[in-house]
Design a protein around this motif. Structure first.
Motif: not given
Ligand code: DWN
Length: 410
Positions: A102-127
């Protein structure tokens, strides 16, 4: 007044050496609406050059990103199960390796439809997702992935850090090749990345593209085609270091994932790839000089195969309204005289026409309705997945044609 010399996108060198010309082609993802059938489409030259100074392979002509990625961009990553699984493993690996929480931040460049970042959201990591394509950004936000519908560069990075937001992880999959201003893009990564952070960057590997004659991966969205040598030079210009390399031979015809950071800590793999590129001449123009002749051979062989099948009274369809498919069908002039239609699972593409040759795009169910004798795999990079998915069509006697690296019938 003569135009300014075209300079290398990475180092500014003017002595670029063109080694392949695929003609003037329509934009690979600019699918045509039925009401526009038969009307002329915008075309741009597709010439590929090598920089003898930094060894970056790149396009000479530049199409503005607004036209490529905003006006009518229909690529949604979530239609490829292989890409979804690859992304899930990538996210899980980063979470475990870096203890992300929860204390980290993951940024994706060209994140499209959230296909990858949704994995971090499910793990409770801010994106934070960043993608200029409006429909994809909207889909990501609807899926619970906070997303900025903007192009990334040093300007946006400066704005984010002024809001006290630095990234512990930056992910940039299939985007660094898509930016005309390469140095501004990497400068943005250097600004946004925390001092102990890591950026992971994925793109097709130019060595695999040349070795396996994957010329169809060349289209206007891909301004650059990277080697480790070029990536290392690019990163060093911005105080970043290439520290690790992972190879995924089955992804998009051969993809490398580069790990970069603010500190020079190269792994054995990184050193090995750089040494191998020097040993195999990947950083020299001769490595690319024969490519044009090999591309011509594939075009000739593929046209002969399709023409012979048609002459024998066979019916042919194609699978995958892919960007790479647009390059292939337009360079080889594979139009309705050879192929009846293209199928694609992406519902946003169904009902439209392929750019240039204007082949109709249908739902894959059409394969069982029309039962074409042969299926040309334009999305050959997903051969195994597509053949598994289309087992019923194959069981009914359908045969698959794989065009790259050498046209063949399975
Ligand atoms: O760099 C890029 C790569 C990552 O994706 C983008 N600039 C554009 C795009 O290139 P592409 O269209 O050549 O990528 P794909 O993922 O090879 O395209 C596959 C096409 O096939 C898509 O339209 C989806 C479709 N598909 C399908 O219909 N059924 C894909 C799979 C796996 C399937 O099972």
């Amino acid at each position: 007044m003569s135009a300014a010399p075209i300079r290398c996108r990475l180092c500014g060198e003017a002595r670029l050496e063109t080694f392949l010309s695929l003609g003037r082609t329509p934009l690979a993802d600019a699918l045509v609406r039925p009401e526009a059938a038969g009307l002329p489409e915008e075309r741009f030259s597709l010439d590929v050059a090598f920089c003898p100074d930094c060894s970056l392979v790149q396009l000479l002509e530049e199409v503005e990103p607004q036209k490529l990625f905003v006006d009518n961009y229909l690529y949604f990553s979530s239609f490829s199960p292989y890409v979804l699984e690859h992304s899930r493993r990538h996210a899980e690996g980063l979470i475990a390796a870096r203890g992300l929480g929860p204390g980290h931040l993951v940024v994706e460049l060209a994140s499209n439809d959230g296909y990858l970042l949704s994995n971090f959201v499910e793990a409770g990591v801010p994106v934070l997702g960043i993608d200029p394509a409006p429909a994809q950004a909207e889909a990501a936000i609807a899926a619970g992935v906070p997303t900025l519908a903007e192009f990334f560069g040093s300007g946006l990075a400066s704005r984010l850090i002024s809001e006290e937001r630095r990234a512990d992880v930056i992910i940039a999959n299939n985007v660094m090749a898509h930016v005309p201003n390469l140095n501004d893009f990497v400068e943005g990564i250097a600004l946004l990345l925390a001092d102990d952070g890591v950026a992971t960057i994925e793109n097709p590997y130019v060595r695999d593209l040349i070795r396996h004659c994957e010329f169809d991966t060349i289209y206007h969205e891909h301004f650059c085609y990277f080697s480790c040598t070029a990536v290392q030079k690019l990163m060093r210009r911005h105080g970043l270091y290439l520290n690790h390399v992972e190879h995924f031979p089955d992804l998009h015809g051969g993809t490398l994932r580069w790990y970069v950071g603010h500190h020079d800590e190269p792994s054995d793999e990184a050193r090995q790839y750089l040494a191998e590129e020097q040993a195999t001449g990947l950083a020299l123009p001769d490595f690319y000089r024969e490519f044009g002749a090999r591309v011509e051979h594939v075009r000739t062989e593929l046209r002969k195969l399709l023409t012979d099948l048609k002459s024998a009274g066979k019916t042919i369809a194609a699978y995958g309204a892919a960007a790479k498919g647009s390059t292939l069908v337009n360079f080889a002039d594979i139009d309705g005289s050879l192929v009846d239609f293209v199928v694609d699972r992406n519902v946003h593409k169904q009902g439209l026409l392929m750019p240039g040759v204007q082949l109709p795009i249908r739902d894959p169910a059409a394969l069982l309705e029309d039962k074409p004798d042969y299926l040309l795999l334009l999305a050959w990079n997903f051969k195994d997945e597509i053949m598994t998915q289309q087992q019923e069509y194959l069981d009914g006697g359908g045969r698959v044609i794989v065009p790259i690296p050498e046209p063949c019938v399975l």
